[in-house]
Design a protein around this motif. Structure first.
Motif, PDB file in Angstrom:
ATOM      1  N   ARG A  80       4.620 -16.850 -49.496  1.00 31.17           N
ATOM      2  CA  ARG A  80       5.597 -17.068 -48.442  1.00 31.17           C
ATOM      3  C   ARG A  80       6.844 -16.230 -48.758  1.00 31.17           C
ATOM      4  N   TYR A  81       7.715 -16.096 -47.755  1.00 37.10           N
ATOM      5  CA  TYR A  81       8.844 -15.188 -47.874  1.00 37.10           C
ATOM      6  C   TYR A  81      10.111 -15.860 -47.339  1.00 37.10           C
ATOM      7  N   GLU A 102      14.335 -19.649 -43.049  1.00 34.23           N
ATOM      8  CA  GLU A 102      13.088 -20.407 -43.091  1.00 34.23           C
ATOM      9  C   GLU A 102      12.119 -19.696 -44.042  1.00 34.23           C
ATOM     10  N   TRP A 103      11.280 -20.472 -44.730  1.00 33.05           N
ATOM     11  CA  TRP A 103      10.245 -19.897 -45.589  1.00 33.05           C
ATOM     12  C   TRP A 103       9.032 -19.609 -44.696  1.00 33.05           C
ATOM     13  N   SER A 126       8.369 -12.130 -39.872  1.00 28.72           N
ATOM     14  CA  SER A 126       8.993 -13.257 -39.168  1.00 28.72           C
ATOM     15  C   SER A 126      10.384 -13.578 -39.713  1.00 28.72           C
ATOM     16  N   LEU A 127      10.789 -12.896 -40.775  1.00 32.09           N
ATOM     17  CA  LEU A 127      12.125 -13.111 -41.315  1.00 32.09           C
ATOM     18  C   LEU A 127      13.178 -12.581 -40.336  1.00 32.09           C
TER      19      LEU A 127
END
Length: 344
Positions: free
Chosen positions: A234-235, A269-270, A276-277
């Motif tokens: 995850r990011y 958000e992770w 999606s970042l």
């Protein structure tokens, strides 16, 4: 396990334990009664954590809260602060609730029966059995990772992990060891110091003559493991926002989920997909070092930015020299360190 073999293993293990047992701060000295509070606290701390790591934390907890009644009166925030760095923070929340329930519903006395212990927050079947056996000499055998490995090798069991643990639990449930606490801790010590996961010291093992794996030279193969499941990545972005007076924006995480109730820098958000970042704003200053951290079920990659404003709710401001007053997890300490190095 045949009764005669169990009796032989039981006798030889206790003889070995009486000589070679590990000296641990939560263990009673020979001839002394265990302190149930010490046993419960150590067993909760030892869930998914090594003995070496737990020793310092246990000593600090006991110095701060010498009795169960002392810990029952502790503020949750204070408990979280002492727990920081130990990981699996849901254990801290459950410990707080567990001790409160014991104080309020059991008159401050830790229950003796496993079926009562298991009703306490954060106490599963293994922990209940371990507390009952070690603190109260209840005649049963808890099944942790070390005990699973020792018994699997003794009997040359081919069942792979994690199903193996259930098979061993069913196997040992009918057994009623005397000196149950010493027997359980003897199995734990044997697994930790002799019957190790890699390079077991069979020449030093008191049970070698009874070990089917040793006789067939399979001790290095047992227990068998299923292939590890894929662990996704995850990011997230983390934001260092420091005002002209030196105050830095911090944020508390939600009461449930990963790092519950812990404090750190605000983050995005992770997400599972880095695309999606949020879009990187021109005024953001990127910290060169990327932080990679592994949780039980996923990896997390965090990129950090120095920003002027985080535009998030529930943010509060603290000067860096006062960060130590807050329960900041190891992950966020890594992020803060990289930001401090660049920001100052």
């Amino acid at each position: 396990m045949e009764k005669s073999k169990f009796q032989a293993v039981h006798s030889r293990l206790l003889q070995w334990y009486d000589t070679y047992q590990r000296q641990l701060p939560w263990r009673a000295l020979p001839g002394k009664q265990p302190n149930p509070y010490y046993v419960l606290l150590s067993e909760v701390m030892l869930q998914q954590t090594t003995v070496v790591t737990v020793i310092d934390y246990f000593n600090r907890f006991i110095a701060r809260w010498p009795t169960l009644q002392d810990l029952a009166q502790a503020d949750q925030e204070e408990l979280y602060h002492q727990w920081q760095g130990l990981g699996y923070y849901s254990r801290a929340r459950n410990l707080h609730a567990c001790i409160a329930m014991i104080a309020q519903q059991h008159g401050g006395a830790i229950p003796q029966a496993p079926n009562e212990l298991i009703r306490l927050p954060g106490i599963g079947s293994y922990t209940a059995a371990s507390i009952a056996a070690i603190a109260y000499d209840c005649p049963l055998i808890p099944v942790d990772g070390n005990i699973t490995r020792v018994i699997a090798r003794l009997l040359a069991m081919k069942t792979p992990l994690p199903d193996l643990k259930n098979s061993i639990f069913n196997l040992v449930t009918p057994l009623k060891p005397t000196r149950a606490g010493d027997f359980a801790q003897g199995l734990m010590d044997l697994g930790a110091t002799v019957c190790k996961p890699k390079n077991p010291l069979c020449g030093e093992c008191p049970l070698a003559s009874h070990c089917q794996s040793h006789k067939t030279n399979q001790q290095h193969l047992i227990p068998f493991s299923k292939p590890k499941p894929f662990k996704p990545t995850r990011y997230a972005y983390a934001f260092w926002c420091q005002d002209e007076e030196g105050f830095v924006s911090l944020k508390r995480r939600p009461e449930t989920g990963v790092l519950a109730n812990m404090v750190g820098l605000p983050t995005s958000e992770w997400v599972d997909d880095p695309s999606s970042l949020p879009s990187v704003e021109p005024e953001w200053i990127k910290i060169p070092k990327t932080i990679k951290h592994t949780f039980t079920h996923f990896h997390l990659i965090i990129e950090s930015f120095i920003t002027k404003d985080v535009n998030q709710s529930n943010v509060f401001k603290v000067k860096p020299q006062n960060f130590e007053d807050y329960p900041i997890p190891t992950l966020m300490k890594k992020v803060i360190k990289t930001c401090l190095n660049l920001g100052n």
